[in-house]
Write a protein that holds these residues in place. Structure first.
Motif, PDB file in Angstrom:
ATOM      1  N   ALA A 222      50.060 -70.298 -31.970  1.00 38.46           N
ATOM      2  CA  ALA A 222      48.636 -69.658 -31.783  1.00 38.46           C
ATOM      3  C   ALA A 222      49.011 -68.608 -30.798  1.00 38.46           C
ATOM      4  O   ALA A 222      48.187 -67.636 -31.195  1.00 38.46           O
ATOM      5  CB  ALA A 222      47.926 -70.867 -31.383  1.00 38.46           C
ATOM      6  N   LEU A 223      49.411 -68.687 -29.647  1.00 40.41           N
ATOM      7  CA  LEU A 223      49.511 -67.617 -28.834  1.00 40.41           C
ATOM      8  C   LEU A 223      50.226 -66.464 -29.481  1.00 40.41           C
ATOM      9  O   LEU A 223      49.848 -65.640 -29.285  1.00 40.41           O
ATOM     10  CB  LEU A 223      50.203 -68.023 -27.565  1.00 40.41           C
ATOM     11  CG  LEU A 223      49.509 -69.226 -26.485  1.00 40.41           C
ATOM     12  CD1 LEU A 223      50.094 -69.424 -25.349  1.00 40.41           C
ATOM     13  CD2 LEU A 223      48.038 -68.638 -26.407  1.00 40.41           C
ATOM     14  N   ALA A 224      51.409 -66.751 -30.209  1.00 38.07           N
ATOM     15  CA  ALA A 224      52.174 -65.456 -30.602  1.00 38.07           C
ATOM     16  C   ALA A 224      51.277 -64.907 -31.530  1.00 38.07           C
ATOM     17  O   ALA A 224      51.397 -63.681 -31.792  1.00 38.07           O
ATOM     18  CB  ALA A 224      53.279 -66.395 -31.469  1.00 38.07           C
ATOM     19  N   GLN A 249      40.908 -71.857 -33.078  1.00 34.79           N
ATOM     20  CA  GLN A 249      40.312 -72.946 -32.465  1.00 34.79           C
ATOM     21  C   GLN A 249      41.102 -74.319 -32.796  1.00 34.79           C
ATOM     22  O   GLN A 249      41.495 -75.116 -32.040  1.00 34.79           O
ATOM     23  CB  GLN A 249      38.997 -72.988 -32.368  1.00 34.79           C
ATOM     24  CG  GLN A 249      38.220 -72.102 -31.544  1.00 34.79           C
ATOM     25  CD  GLN A 249      36.672 -72.203 -31.476  1.00 34.79           C
ATOM     26  OE1 GLN A 249      36.450 -73.160 -31.405  1.00 34.79           O
ATOM     27  NE2 GLN A 249      36.084 -71.261 -31.259  1.00 34.79           N
ATOM     28  N   HIS A 250      41.398 -74.325 -34.221  1.00 37.86           N
ATOM     29  CA  HIS A 250      42.016 -75.477 -34.870  1.00 37.86           C
ATOM     30  C   HIS A 250      43.594 -75.499 -34.405  1.00 37.86           C
ATOM     31  O   HIS A 250      43.829 -76.574 -33.980  1.00 37.86           O
ATOM     32  CB  HIS A 250      42.071 -75.161 -36.421  1.00 37.86           C
ATOM     33  CG  HIS A 250      40.897 -75.761 -37.020  1.00 37.86           C
ATOM     34  ND1 HIS A 250      40.266 -77.085 -37.039  1.00 37.86           N
ATOM     35  CD2 HIS A 250      39.980 -74.996 -37.775  1.00 37.86           C
ATOM     36  CE1 HIS A 250      39.078 -76.921 -37.403  1.00 37.86           C
ATOM     37  NE2 HIS A 250      38.981 -75.700 -38.161  1.00 37.86           N
ATOM     38  N   LEU A 251      44.274 -74.234 -34.355  1.00 41.10           N
ATOM     39  CA  LEU A 251      45.516 -74.255 -33.919  1.00 41.10           C
ATOM     40  C   LEU A 251      45.737 -74.547 -32.450  1.00 41.10           C
ATOM     41  O   LEU A 251      46.395 -75.602 -31.836  1.00 41.10           O
ATOM     42  CB  LEU A 251      46.417 -73.133 -33.998  1.00 41.10           C
ATOM     43  CG  LEU A 251      46.494 -72.696 -35.704  1.00 41.10           C
ATOM     44  CD1 LEU A 251      47.000 -71.311 -35.651  1.00 41.10           C
ATOM     45  CD2 LEU A 251      47.210 -73.869 -36.415  1.00 41.10           C
ATOM     46  N   PHE A 252      44.691 -74.036 -31.618  1.00 41.95           N
ATOM     47  CA  PHE A 252      44.772 -74.421 -30.234  1.00 41.95           C
ATOM     48  C   PHE A 252      44.387 -75.701 -29.798  1.00 41.95           C
ATOM     49  O   PHE A 252      45.123 -76.402 -29.019  1.00 41.95           O
ATOM     50  CB  PHE A 252      43.594 -73.233 -29.381  1.00 41.95           C
ATOM     51  CG  PHE A 252      43.632 -73.628 -27.932  1.00 41.95           C
ATOM     52  CD1 PHE A 252      44.478 -72.955 -27.099  1.00 41.95           C
ATOM     53  CD2 PHE A 252      42.676 -74.236 -27.333  1.00 41.95           C
ATOM     54  CE1 PHE A 252      44.424 -73.160 -25.784  1.00 41.95           C
ATOM     55  CE2 PHE A 252      42.793 -74.522 -26.086  1.00 41.95           C
ATOM     56  CZ  PHE A 252      43.551 -73.937 -25.087  1.00 41.95           C
TER      57      PHE A 252
ATOM     58  N   PHE B  42      51.937 -72.330 -41.597  1.00 45.18           N
ATOM     59  CA  PHE B  42      51.457 -73.081 -42.738  1.00 45.18           C
ATOM     60  C   PHE B  42      50.250 -73.327 -42.803  1.00 45.18           C
ATOM     61  O   PHE B  42      49.534 -73.233 -43.823  1.00 45.18           O
ATOM     62  CB  PHE B  42      52.544 -74.134 -43.038  1.00 45.18           C
ATOM     63  CG  PHE B  42      53.888 -73.677 -43.666  1.00 45.18           C
ATOM     64  CD1 PHE B  42      54.080 -73.106 -44.884  1.00 45.18           C
ATOM     65  CD2 PHE B  42      54.963 -73.720 -42.797  1.00 45.18           C
ATOM     66  CE1 PHE B  42      55.400 -72.697 -45.426  1.00 45.18           C
ATOM     67  CE2 PHE B  42      56.348 -73.477 -43.358  1.00 45.18           C
ATOM     68  CZ  PHE B  42      56.311 -72.875 -44.590  1.00 45.18           C
ATOM     69  N   VAL B  43      49.553 -74.076 -41.777  1.00 45.59           N
ATOM     70  CA  VAL B  43      48.221 -74.141 -41.704  1.00 45.59           C
ATOM     71  C   VAL B  43      47.183 -72.798 -42.028  1.00 45.59           C
ATOM     72  O   VAL B  43      46.556 -72.858 -42.847  1.00 45.59           O
ATOM     73  CB  VAL B  43      47.902 -74.817 -40.192  1.00 45.59           C
ATOM     74  CG1 VAL B  43      46.465 -74.668 -40.219  1.00 45.59           C
ATOM     75  CG2 VAL B  43      48.318 -76.081 -40.377  1.00 45.59           C
ATOM     76  N   GLY B  44      47.536 -71.840 -41.493  1.00 50.40           N
ATOM     77  CA  GLY B  44      47.150 -70.513 -41.378  1.00 50.40           C
ATOM     78  C   GLY B  44      47.346 -70.019 -42.834  1.00 50.40           C
ATOM     79  O   GLY B  44      46.276 -69.492 -43.599  1.00 50.40           O
ATOM     80  N   TYR B  45      48.222 -70.216 -43.455  1.00 53.97           N
ATOM     81  CA  TYR B  45      48.584 -70.112 -44.872  1.00 53.97           C
ATOM     82  C   TYR B  45      47.649 -70.560 -45.907  1.00 53.97           C
ATOM     83  O   TYR B  45      47.002 -70.218 -46.695  1.00 53.97           O
ATOM     84  CB  TYR B  45      50.127 -70.050 -45.214  1.00 53.97           C
ATOM     85  CG  TYR B  45      50.281 -69.802 -46.868  1.00 53.97           C
ATOM     86  CD1 TYR B  45      50.892 -68.455 -47.201  1.00 53.97           C
ATOM     87  CD2 TYR B  45      50.190 -70.739 -47.836  1.00 53.97           C
ATOM     88  CE1 TYR B  45      51.029 -68.270 -48.417  1.00 53.97           C
ATOM     89  CE2 TYR B  45      50.416 -70.674 -49.038  1.00 53.97           C
ATOM     90  CZ  TYR B  45      50.919 -69.270 -49.486  1.00 53.97           C
ATOM     91  OH  TYR B  45      51.008 -68.977 -50.828  1.00 53.97           O
ATOM     92  N   ALA B  46      47.613 -72.049 -45.664  1.00 51.90           N
ATOM     93  CA  ALA B  46      46.698 -72.904 -46.497  1.00 51.90           C
ATOM     94  C   ALA B  46      45.154 -72.328 -46.254  1.00 51.90           C
ATOM     95  O   ALA B  46      44.820 -72.326 -47.483  1.00 51.90           O
ATOM     96  CB  ALA B  46      46.989 -74.299 -45.968  1.00 51.90           C
ATOM     97  N   VAL B  47      44.954 -71.959 -45.185  1.00 56.85           N
ATOM     98  CA  VAL B  47      43.349 -71.648 -45.064  1.00 56.85           C
ATOM     99  C   VAL B  47      43.216 -70.356 -45.797  1.00 56.85           C
ATOM    100  O   VAL B  47      42.371 -70.514 -46.592  1.00 56.85           O
ATOM    101  CB  VAL B  47      43.136 -71.334 -43.604  1.00 56.85           C
ATOM    102  CG1 VAL B  47      41.853 -70.891 -43.290  1.00 56.85           C
ATOM    103  CG2 VAL B  47      43.112 -72.756 -42.673  1.00 56.85           C
ATOM    104  N   TYR B  48      43.960 -69.558 -45.576  1.00 55.03           N
ATOM    105  CA  TYR B  48      43.755 -68.016 -46.350  1.00 55.03           C
ATOM    106  C   TYR B  48      43.984 -68.148 -47.574  1.00 55.03           C
ATOM    107  O   TYR B  48      43.078 -67.618 -48.607  1.00 55.03           O
ATOM    108  CB  TYR B  48      44.550 -67.087 -45.464  1.00 55.03           C
ATOM    109  CG  TYR B  48      43.749 -66.911 -44.032  1.00 55.03           C
ATOM    110  CD1 TYR B  48      42.548 -66.719 -43.833  1.00 55.03           C
ATOM    111  CD2 TYR B  48      44.615 -66.839 -43.184  1.00 55.03           C
ATOM    112  CE1 TYR B  48      41.839 -66.456 -42.592  1.00 55.03           C
ATOM    113  CE2 TYR B  48      44.087 -66.650 -41.621  1.00 55.03           C
ATOM    114  CZ  TYR B  48      42.856 -66.607 -41.595  1.00 55.03           C
ATOM    115  OH  TYR B  48      42.266 -66.481 -40.255  1.00 55.03           O
TER     116      TYR B  48
END
Ligand SMILES: [Cu+2]
Lengths: 566, 226, 108
Positions: A222-224, A249-252, B42-48
């Motif tokens: 998340a920070l990266a 926020q989810h990741l954090f 992968f979570v980011g990928y899934a969301v977008y």
């Protein structure tokens, strides 16, 4: 057991502290006990840095106007306080100091599984810490410890990337420590030390390590991503080009809620050691307490959305997160009830460590119960981002964890140094901390409930009385944190010898000399007894200055067998 | 235990078997950490992808299916070679011809290193082409070749942002993996007793396979959306 | 116990992986709608399983190591599922939200 046997010719006066006294012998040590001491010195340093920030903004908050600090300086100070206290004090405090020192001793091992990795984790920690100090020196960061987007990614013009880098680096230290602990606890237990004979401190360390290993990488990423967004001007979290700030926020919080348990589970472990010793009783409900640690560690991963009730997160997700959050109260309550049941009909000695432990139980309960309030959707909307939440988590982090840390340091100080501190000073200090803490943070519950938002340095005049009380309490608390520094150092230099086991505690760590020798035990202990096997009939002890004195000279001696033949 | 004659047991351990278990368990825990490290992305990928499926479909058309497939194959061959090396070092008895073992290990691992370099070259060539087409995300991003539905909302950029982030992080892992495997190739081909490094090789092998597995997912997620 | 016999599983595994690679490429040309993603992930999952089991020796390693592998995936599942719970249900109360906007606009 070929490499296991120590040279029996070892001089009795040799211990891990005086076995090599050069700076080099400390900086290149792979002895888990010395690394624990290195961590203790470093986190004490960071604690006072974070504390200094708190002193400054509590001074500012004495008056309703901003008359000492500019808004920017205020923002930077509370960010600094949060970042330093969370990542450079609370998270490493008990695991890296007491955990490092005690896990091998408690399970009867010669060291952690990967001693060099352990040393490396300290250097990584220091690198991350120095990075963060650099940020402070060149101008600070003003995002709060939470680095919320899009403020941190798009708008903030302070040193966000550098601060994130410091925390990112520090994450590797956490991961290395967690990994080391898990492997050690799985593979290096002494003969006879089955899982259900492990002290509960070790169980909580195991649970904590699971969180460190599984949560920390998500924070790192998340920070990266914030750094990537700032450097390349892409829109991962920027709604203007299709990004979603809530993803951050989810990741954090996928990291940071479980991280809250990194900051409290070890404290619960410390208390589980202290309470049976000074109630002279086996811990009530051992299995339940052990399992509740694992339950907290795993359930803790399913509740992060309770930080996002008012963020624009779907209310349906909010419902699920609310329900799951309340479930975490069950294992926490199991612990509190079992400590209390241990006290019941115990022979209670109100020694310094015990005072801290009792303080922990009370304050953690308040922190935990207000946590249930906050997990309630409707109530959270009322007090979200107010002083109520500040008070809540300080009851858990400071009233809980810092109390437990101090209790642990006082409990194992004789083990670490072989010296005994002044008992009366210790007790008075425990009271100072308890009173100062409550004066500092209880008014904040009221402030929050009345609607004073967090992170502002001006506030309506009618709140001043609570803020003044809070600042006053904070200064008393400050005294309670500085005083041990003096009497503990004094006792290390001039204090009288504590003997091997001044508390007549029953853990395996007390079978080693105090302070222990380099590789812990002269002979590998064989464990054929459960944890906390305090005599059921109650002890024959009297209290004297600093020690529990047996009234009858002969104490049940434990069998220490060489595992030579096994 | 065939190793116990050649391996020095480190201090915390009782015997070589325990030390090997610790090394393997430690590596697996590290890999669990790595799963979550990539997992955030992968979570980011899934969301977008859930929100902007159209953009992912359009973006994916810019990628070379055959090229990506070839890259996957290259990695899998490397994995096979690493697995064979690990097998060779573990099963070799102490009285085996050390010179022959050295040569075999050096050969397999050297070849793996070259395959890794080949993979990265293909990947960087792909980057080069994309950047040349103005598809590197950021202020200079050129969305003109895409349909209005994904161009005007800027969502097409998200596909490329995630593509560069995720394959970039994978490439970083490849660089580390190549250095480690290459280092092992040199170390083992010069060592008197290669078996002393069996645990190290197993650990590095696990890491290499893991990096492979990440690509096994990245390939369909970025190249095969249609 | 000849070496080639011992190595056989590795080669079979490699062959299976290549076949799966071919299938996944082929399937991407068949339009299955939303099922394309499912098929692609299923094949990637099988490949992962094979690599972990045979190449990474998970079949003959300790249970704790297996637990670490499964744990990593399980926790990734937690992150995915609960995040998805948010995004998937966000639109559910859109109707009410629109009503609110209309009410706001209707105000004199
Ligand atoms: Cu939380």
């Amino acid at each position: 057991m070929k490499s296991g046997m120590m040279e029996h010719a070892l001089n009795n006066d040799t211990n891990y502290l005086n076995d090599g006294t050069t700076l080099r012998s400390w900086l290149l040590t792979t002895d888990h006990k010395r690394i624990g001491i290195l961590y203790m010195l470093s986190i004490t340093f960071f604690f006072f840095i974070g504390g200094a920030a708190a002193v400054l903004f509590r001074l500012e908050l004495m008056t309703p106007r901003g008359d000492m600090l500019s808004p920017d300086a205020y923002n930077k100070l509370f960010s600094l306080h949060g970042i330093v206290m969370v990542w450079f004090f609370l998270i490493p405090a008990v695991p890296n100091v007491l955990g490092n020192f005690l896990i091998p001793l408690m399970i009867g091992a010669r060291d952690l599984a990967f001693p060099r990795l352990n040393l490396a984790s300290w250097y990584i920690f220091m690198a991350g810490g120095l990075f963060t100090l650099l940020v402070i020196i060149i101008g600070g960061v003003d995002t709060g410890w939470t680095f919320y987007t899009p403020y941190s990614s798009t708008y903030a013009n302070t040193y966000v990337i550098l601060a994130a880098t410091g925390i990112f680096i520090n994450g590797f230290s956490s991961i290395a420590t967690g990994l080391n602990f898990i492997v050690t606890i799985h593979l290096l237990r002494a003969p006879g030390m089955i899982w259900f004979r492990l002290p509960l401190f070790v169980w909580t360390m195991y649970a904590t390590s699971l969180i460190m290993v599984l949560a920390t990488p998500v924070l790192a990423v998340a920070l990266a991503l914030i750094a990537v967004e700032r450097i390349f001007h892409v829109g991962i979290f920027d709604p203007a080009i299709g990004g979603d700030p809530l993803l951050f926020q989810h990741l954090f919080w996928f990291y940071s809620h479980p991280a809250v348990y990194i900051m409290i589970l070890p404290g619960m472990g410390v208390v589980s050691e202290i309470v049976p010793c000074f109630a002279r009783k086996p811990l009530f409900g051992y299995t339940f307490v052990a399992m509740s640690s694992l339950a907290i560690a795993s359930l803790g991963f399913l509740v992060w959305g309770h930080h996002m009730f008012v963020s624009g997160q779907s209310v349906y997700a909010g419902l699920i997160f609310s329900l799951l959050s309340m479930l975490v109260a069950i294992p926490s309550a199991i612990k509190v009830f079992n400590w209390t049941a241990t006290l019941y009909k115990g022979t209670i000695f109100l020694k310094t460590p015990m005072l801290y432990a009792l303080g922990f139980i009370g304050l953690f309960t308040i922190g935990g119960l207000t946590g249930i309030c906050l997990a309630t959707l409707a109530f959270d909307i009322h007090v979200h981002d107010t002083y109520f939440i500040i008070a809540h988590f300080h009851y858990v982090m400071v009233g809980g964890m810092v109390m437990a840390y101090l209790g642990g340091i006082h409990f194992w100080w004789p083990k670490m140094t072989g010296k005994m501190y002044n008992e009366w000073l210790g007790r008075i200090n425990a009271l100072i901390v308890f009173l100062g803490f409550n004066l500092a943070f209880f008014p904040q519950f009221i402030l929050g409930y009345l609607g004073n938002p967090r992170r502002y340095h001006v506030y309506p005049d009618e709140f001043q009385v609570f803020h003044v009380m809070s600042s006053l309490g904070a200064s008393i608390l400050g005294v309670g944190y500085v005083l041990p520094l003096f009497y503990l150092i004094w006792s290390y230099k001039f204090g009288r010898s504590s003997g091997q086991n001044p508390w007549h505690a029953r853990g395996v760590e007390w079978e080693a000399a105090s302070p222990p020798i380099k590789h812990n035990f002269y002979e590998v202990p064989v464990v054929d007894y459960p944890a906390y096997d305090y005599p059921p009939a109650g002890p024959d002890f009297t209290m004297s200055e600093g020690e529990l004195e047996p009234t009858s000279p002969e104490q049940p001696q434990r069998r220490i067998t060489s595992s030579h033949g096994t | 235990m065939s190793h116990s004659t050649t391996i020095e047991v480190a201090l915390p351990f009782d015997d070589a078997q325990q030390q090997r278990s610790a090394a393997i368990l430690g590596m697996w825990i590290f890999l669990a950490t790595e799963i979550l490290f990539f997992g955030g992305l992968f979570v980011g990928y899934a969301v977008y992808r859930y929100e902007y499926f159209e953009a992912f479909r359009e973006g994916s058309h810019e990628m070379s299916v055959v090229g990506g497939g070839l890259m996957t194959a290259v990695l899998l061959i490397g994995s096979l070679l690493v697995a064979i090396s690990d097998h060779a070092i573990e099963e070799a008895s102490a009285d085996i011809d050390q010179r022959k073992l050295r040569r075999r290990l050096g050969g397999y691992l050297g070849a793996t290193t070259l395959l890794g370099v080949a993979f990265l070259s293909m990947e960087f060539y792909e980057y080069y082409e994309l950047i040349h087409k103005g598809l590197f995300p950021g202020p200079g991003f050129d969305a003109s070749s895409f349909p209005a539905s994904v161009r005007d909302t800027q969502t097409i950029q998200m596909y490329f942002t995630l593509f560069f982030c995720m394959t970039g992080l994978h490439a970083l892992h490849m660089v580390i993996g190549i250095s480690l495997v290459g280092g092992m190739a040199v170390l083992l081909s010069r060592s008197e007793h290669p078996q002393r490094y069996a645990n190290l090789l197993t650990g590095i092998g696990l890491y290499w396979h893991f990096v492979d597995v990440i690509w096994i997912f990245l390939y369909p997620l970025f190249y095969l959306v249609r | 116990m000849s070496h080639s016999a011992e190595l056989k599983p590795l080669f079979y595994n490699f062959a299976a992986l290549m076949v799966l690679l071919a299938i996944t490429i082929g399937m991407s040309y068949v339009d299955l709608g939303a099922f394309n993603l499912f098929v692609a992930l299923l094949i990637a999952g099988i490949k992962t399983f094979l690599v972990a089991l045979i190449f990474m020796n998970l079949r003959s390693t300790s249970n704790v190591s297996r637990l670490a592998a499964v744990g990593g995936l399980l926790w990734l599942g937690f992150a995915l599922i609960l995040t998805a719970a948010d995004y998937h249900s966000r639109g559910w109360n859109e109707a009410q939200a629109h009503d609110l906007i209309e009410v706001e606009q209707a105000r004199p």
